[in-house]
Every structure is written in C-alpha cells, then in structure tokens.
Design an enzyme around this catalytic site. Structure first.
Site, PDB file in Angstrom:
ATOM      1  N   GLU A  44      73.432  84.672  40.019  1.00 43.45           N
ATOM      2  CA  GLU A  44      74.773  84.417  39.435  1.00 43.45           C
ATOM      3  C   GLU A  44      75.503  85.547  38.658  1.00 43.45           C
ATOM      4  OE1 GLU A  44      75.755  80.264  36.251  1.00 43.45           O
ATOM      5  OE2 GLU A  44      73.966  81.491  36.751  1.00 43.45           O
ATOM      6  N   LYS A 125      79.350  76.479  40.826  1.00 40.87           N
ATOM      7  CA  LYS A 125      78.662  75.900  40.367  1.00 40.87           C
ATOM      8  C   LYS A 125      78.798  73.749  39.766  1.00 40.87           C
ATOM      9  CE  LYS A 125      75.853  77.339  36.497  1.00 40.87           C
ATOM     10  NZ  LYS A 125      75.649  77.840  35.721  1.00 40.87           N
ATOM     11  N   CYS A 161      72.300  77.926  39.904  1.00 38.56           N
ATOM     12  CA  CYS A 161      71.192  77.982  38.259  1.00 38.56           C
ATOM     13  C   CYS A 161      70.816  76.368  38.165  1.00 38.56           C
ATOM     14  CB  CYS A 161      72.149  78.296  37.934  1.00 38.56           C
ATOM     15  SG  CYS A 161      70.610  78.581  35.969  1.00 38.56           S
ATOM     16  N   SER A 188      69.483  82.877  34.704  1.00 36.84           N
ATOM     17  CA  SER A 188      68.759  81.731  34.223  1.00 36.84           C
ATOM     18  C   SER A 188      68.030  82.903  32.422  1.00 36.84           C
ATOM     19  CB  SER A 188      67.526  81.240  34.838  1.00 36.84           C
ATOM     20  OG  SER A 188      66.589  80.158  33.483  1.00 36.84           O
ATOM     21  N   LEU A 331      60.323 102.334   7.575  1.00 34.50           N
ATOM     22  CA  LEU A 331      58.579 101.928   7.951  1.00 34.50           C
ATOM     23  C   LEU A 331      58.300 101.944   6.665  1.00 34.50           C
ATOM     24  CD1 LEU A 331      58.523 104.506  10.503  1.00 34.50           C
ATOM     25  CD2 LEU A 331      58.569 102.767  11.173  1.00 34.50           C
ATOM     26  N   GLU A 436      60.084  84.394   8.338  1.00 32.84           N
ATOM     27  CA  GLU A 436      60.909  84.931   7.090  1.00 32.84           C
ATOM     28  C   GLU A 436      62.075  84.443   7.658  1.00 32.84           C
ATOM     29  OE1 GLU A 436      58.122  88.808   6.532  1.00 32.84           O
ATOM     30  OE2 GLU A 436      60.056  89.223   7.515  1.00 32.84           O
TER      31      GLU A 436
END
Length: 583
Positions: A44, A125, A161, A188, A331, A436
């Site tokens: 698509e 579509k 789709c 999709s 880090l 979080e």
C-alpha cells in the site's frame, strides 16, 4: 487449471522519497520478472511511503505522486519489464465530487496496475480506518469500484488493507465477480501478536471470497510505526500456501493453480454497491510449466524475538531515514539505559553507539561499574563526565531541596547529552519506558531529553523480560551477553538521593504494569480494575498518577509503537482534565 506465478514484494518505503521508492519497485520487479513472475504486487502506498499524514492535503505532493506513477509505468516498459503487470500503491485524487459531499480532487489512498507503459487500472481504498493511529477520514475519500484484472486467463480481484479488515465490500465482491485470486496490498503497522490475528483474518477472508487470497505487506519503519512484513498466501479453504518472514525485505514467489476466468468478464455491481471494473491484460492461460516455487512458509518468531526485532527495526529506521550516523545514550548502569544501548548496538552497530556515564555524589560504584561493563560487552564508545561540579555550581546559586534537588541532577544530564549531540552530531536516545511515562515517574528536560524513545511503548516488566531474552540468545550463539547481569538483577533506582529505589514511589512493577495495561491499553475503568482483585486505594493512586502526567507525556519524544495503544496518536486525552475514575 491455469497456472500463475505470483510475486509479493514486502519492502521498506520512505515517506516522500518518490524517486527512491520507484527505484526499489523497478529493482524488485526485475528480480521477480527474471524468475518468471506473471503478476507482481507491492505494498500500500509504496510509491509515496505510508502514512503520508498531512502531505495528502498538499496538492503539489498528490500531483507528484500521480506523475511518479506514470513515469514508473513508462520506465518499467523502457527497461523491458512492461510485459509483467505490476500492482503499486500510491497517492491519488478523486476525479469527481464524492457522494459524501467532498469535492473533486480530494486525496485517495490508491493502487494501480501498470502494464506496457500504461496505468491500465486504478482504484482507491474502499474502507477507510479511523481508529488508533489512523486518521484516514481526515485525508481520503473512499473508492467505489471493485477492480478485477484478467492475467494469464485468471481473474484477479484487488483490494487495499482495510478492505480486508472490515466486513463487506471488496471481499464478498470478489466472490460475486468470480475471481480466482484476491490480492490485497497493505501497510498495516506492527503490534504485539498481530501476526496471529492477521493470519486468522486472511484465512477467514479467503473463505468468504471463495478464492485464494494473497496479502502483501510493508516492512521497515516510519516515525513511530513499524511494519513487520509477514506477507501471506492462503487457498480458498484458508490453508496457508506461503508465508514470508517478519521484518525482512523479501520477494515471496509462489506458483498457484487457479480457476479459469469465465468466458464473459464480470460486470455490474457487487457488495456495498461497488461497480465491477474489469480489465483484460491476457485472456489465455500460460503454457504449463514446472512449479519451481510451490510456496515456502517462514518460521514464526517467539513473542520476545518479535518484540525485540520490532524495537531494533523502529530505531534503525528512525535514525537512518532521518540522516543520522550515530546515537548517544546516557548510561546510568540501570536496566533501561543498558537495554536501550543493546537495542541501539543491534540496530546500528556498536561502532555507531556512544555512551556517557554521568555520575553524581549519589551514584553507586556498582552502577558506574555496570556502565563500564556494558561498554566492554557491547563494544560501544564510553566516556565518563561527572556532574558533581555542575551540580555544586547550581546549588551555590539556587538553594534547592528535596525533589527540586533530585530533578536538577537529571536535568544537568539532559543538558550535557544535548550539548554533546550539538557538538558532535549523534542523535540522543531517551531511555524512558512505558511504566514510567504512564505514571509521570520521569523528569521533564531530564529523562525526557532526546529525539527518540526506543522503549517508550515497553512496560518495565517487559524490559526485564526482553533483556533476559537477549542475553539468553547471545549465550546460545556463543556470544557475550550484552547486558550486565547486575543491571538486570539489582532493584531499579534513579539514584538521585541516598539508598533510593523505585518502589519508594511506585508499586512493584509487575503489579503496576498489570493495572496500567488495563487502564491505558484497554481503557478499563477503576471499578473494572478493582473487580480484577486489585486494592481500591492502589488503583486510585495509580490512575491518579496516570491522569495527572499527561502534560509530561505530550513533551516526550516519539518512540517505537509495539502495543495496541501507545502514548501518542493511539491515546489522545486532554491535558487539562478534571475527570477522575471512581471505584
């Protein structure tokens, strides 16, 4: 029965790169044609990339798409590929005023069959999704035809789709039209375990259509979305004939024996009032040939491998498609930053991953050691820049205490990361996880600093599970597990005050994530969650944290979507909102 060699090309496309996407179509068509394919299909909107969002409203872009389609048809013919029908998705516009009242020229999510230098059949579509990440009623008008193309004596019905995901329309129309094959082109987006849902859907629709059904899908990534490929061919009984691998660019070739087309082409209207539009390209079957491609079925991925590969794919696509050569991660020695770094190394190569350890007075020695151990295991670049002097300078000017003092440390780290990014060029990755973000356990302009959040849609408990899985895979391969065991086993902590652990502020993550999954992903109310056995006071507290953190989430960077409802387009709530759930 007539034979047909079908080629399904699940490829990666980049939004707006009309020339690059067209090059890929030509290259892949040549590959398929060289192997004797009689019909070649692409995903698509492969020519424009998907989703194009508000580019669809820009007439210059729509016209560029239409021109690129015509140029592609001519180029295929010029390069000796015009004799092979090619199905390509693109952005089009309607030719007339739509019955919904939208004017002529409104954008359409379309596909076209290219043959002998011409656009021989184009359609839009029919079913437009308008849920989750989709806003297609904002952009497009639906198509009202049932396209059928006759190739090698077989009538092939075509769909896009959502035409397959919704009841009615083109699927039952394929049966009415007497099609021997239904081909649907798709973009999709990936979600966890969607491959199982997709397979059952294609099986069901094949039985409804009464014919072999082929589902060709996109792969790669676009912004927060990931496409996992998984192109499928099933017969009219719903039995799998062929299935491509997930998360790979691939040409799935399959030899099919299909019913011969009726002597008279179908005409008239079909389901939902769709008018049948039939084009004959080759009425006679091909001469019988040996079945070189009986159909291969790729091995399914485990849930953990699927999720992890989606994260790697999403990060790689975002970084490379936006022109960055490297990434930067703060880090801490904790699980989140370690896991993000491991994903980055797998996505880009350790030589393109830079880490900075930014210890404060509250950073434990074992956390500093864990950051160094991560660098040793993965091979990423690591430097250490203590933030103590910066922190002291601020504290001399501002008498901060409590939470303000804690958050200052996080914000200093964010500033440092962005300064290095500005100076040296790597893209900063934000390491926050979905747990979080849900409850606001993050610092604005601190933890949230970055251009991309690779684990934004991954709950903390899943981060631990995926980290263990990644280490186990490495061990099975005889490789060094990338994530230090101590980063996985130690209690999670922001280390912004002495002896701090996450459970000072939050429930245990297994409990928290279970409640969040119900509230965030499944929109369950407080009473329903309590009925699942959770303490009313705990549920009220968690939901209150979620509701009051919306303003933080709005300012968090984009990140790979892997769940049915990620923070962003999937879940749209007002920031100013006094509604609270009651048990």
């Amino acid at each position: 029965m007539p034979q047909l060699r079908l080629a399904l090309n699940q490829i990666d496309a980049t939004v707006g790169d009309l020339a690059g996407n067209a090059d890929a179509v030509v290259r892949r068509t040549r590959h398929a044609a060289d192997r004797g394919a009689h019909f070649v299909a692409f995903p698509e909107m492969v020519l424009t990339g998907y989703p194009v969002e508000d580019l669809a409203l820009r007439s210059s872009f729509v016209e560029a798409s239409r021109a690129a389609l015509r140029a592609l048809a001519a180029r295929l013919a010029d390069e000796g590929l015009g004799g092979t029908p090619v199905l390509v998705g693109y952005l089009d516009r309607s030719a007339e005023r739509h019955r919904y009242g939208l004017p002529a020229g409104s954008p359409q999510d379309a596909a076209a069959v290219l043959h002998r230098g011409e656009v021989v059949l184009a359609f839009a579509k029919h079913h437009l999704p308008n849920y989750g990440v989709f806003d297609e009623f904002r952009y497009f008008v639906p198509g009202d035809s049932m396209p059928v193309v006759r190739v090698a004596g077989v009538d092939i019905a075509l769909a896009i789709c959502e035409d397959l995901w919704q009841e009615g329309g083109r699927v039952p129309s394929a049966r009415i039209a007497g099609a021997g094959l239904l081909v649907t082109v798709n973009a999709s987006p990936y979600e966890m375990k969607k491959d199982d849902t997709r397979l059952e859907l294609v099986r069901k629709r094949a039985q409804e259509a009464g014919c072999t059904t082929a589902y060709v899908a996109m792969t790669g990534g676009q912004d927060e979305l990931v496409y996992d490929g998984d192109s499928i061919v099933v017969d009219e009984r719903g039995e799998v004939v062929a299935r491509a691998a997930q998360f790979t660019e691939e040409c799935l070739l399959v030899d099919l024996d299909l019913p011969a087309a009726a002597e008279q082409p179908p005409s008239g209207s079909a389901d939902d009032g769709l008018r049948i539009e039939h084009v004959t390209l080759s009425a006679d079957p091909v001469e019988p040939y040996p079945r070189r491609y009986p159909g291969t079925v790729a091995e399914s991925l485990s849930d953990e491998e699927e999720m992890y590969t989606a994260l790697v794919t999403g990060l790689r696509a975002y970084v490379t498609k936006n022109g960055f050569g490297s990434v930067l991660v703060g880090l801490s020695g904790g699980i989140d930053s370690a896991f993000v770094a491991a994903v980055a190394c797998d996505a880009l190569g350790a030589e393109h991953v830079y880490g900075i350890s930014m210890p404060s007075r509250y950073s434990s020695q074992h956390s500093r050691d864990d950051a160094a151990e991560l660098a040793r295991r993965t091979g990423l670049h690591l430097r250490t820049v203590p933030i103590g002097p910066m922190f002291d300078a601020y504290m001399e000017s501002l008498a901060l205490t409590g939470l303000a003092e804690e958050n200052l440390q996080s914000r200093l780290r964010g500033t440092l990361l962005m300064a290095v990014s500005n100076e040296e060029g790597p893209l900063v990755l934000a390491p926050g996880n979905k747990s979080e973000l849900a409850v606001g356990y993050s610092t604005l302009y601190g933890d949230s600093v970055g251009a991309y959040g690779p684990i934004k849609d991954v709950y903390k408990s899943a981060v631990f599970r995926l980290a263990k899985w990644r280490n186990a895979v490495a061990a099975e391969r005889g490789e060094t597990p990338p994530i230090p065991e101590n980063s996985i086993s130690k209690p999670p902590s922001a280390e912004l005050r002495p002896d701090q652990v996450d459970t000072d502020s939050l429930p245990e993550y297994d409990v928290l994530d279970a409640i969040l999954e119900l509230y965030v992903d499944r929109d369950r109310g407080s009473a329903e969650i309590v009925a699942r056995g959770y303490e009313p006071e705990l549920v009220a507290r968690v939901l209150r944290m979620v509701d009051t953190a919306e303003y933080k989430r709005r300012q968090y960077p984009p990140g790979t979507k892997i769940s049915p409802k990620g923070f962003g387009k999937d879940r749209r709530l007002p920031i100013t909102n006094r509604w609270r759930e009651k048990a």
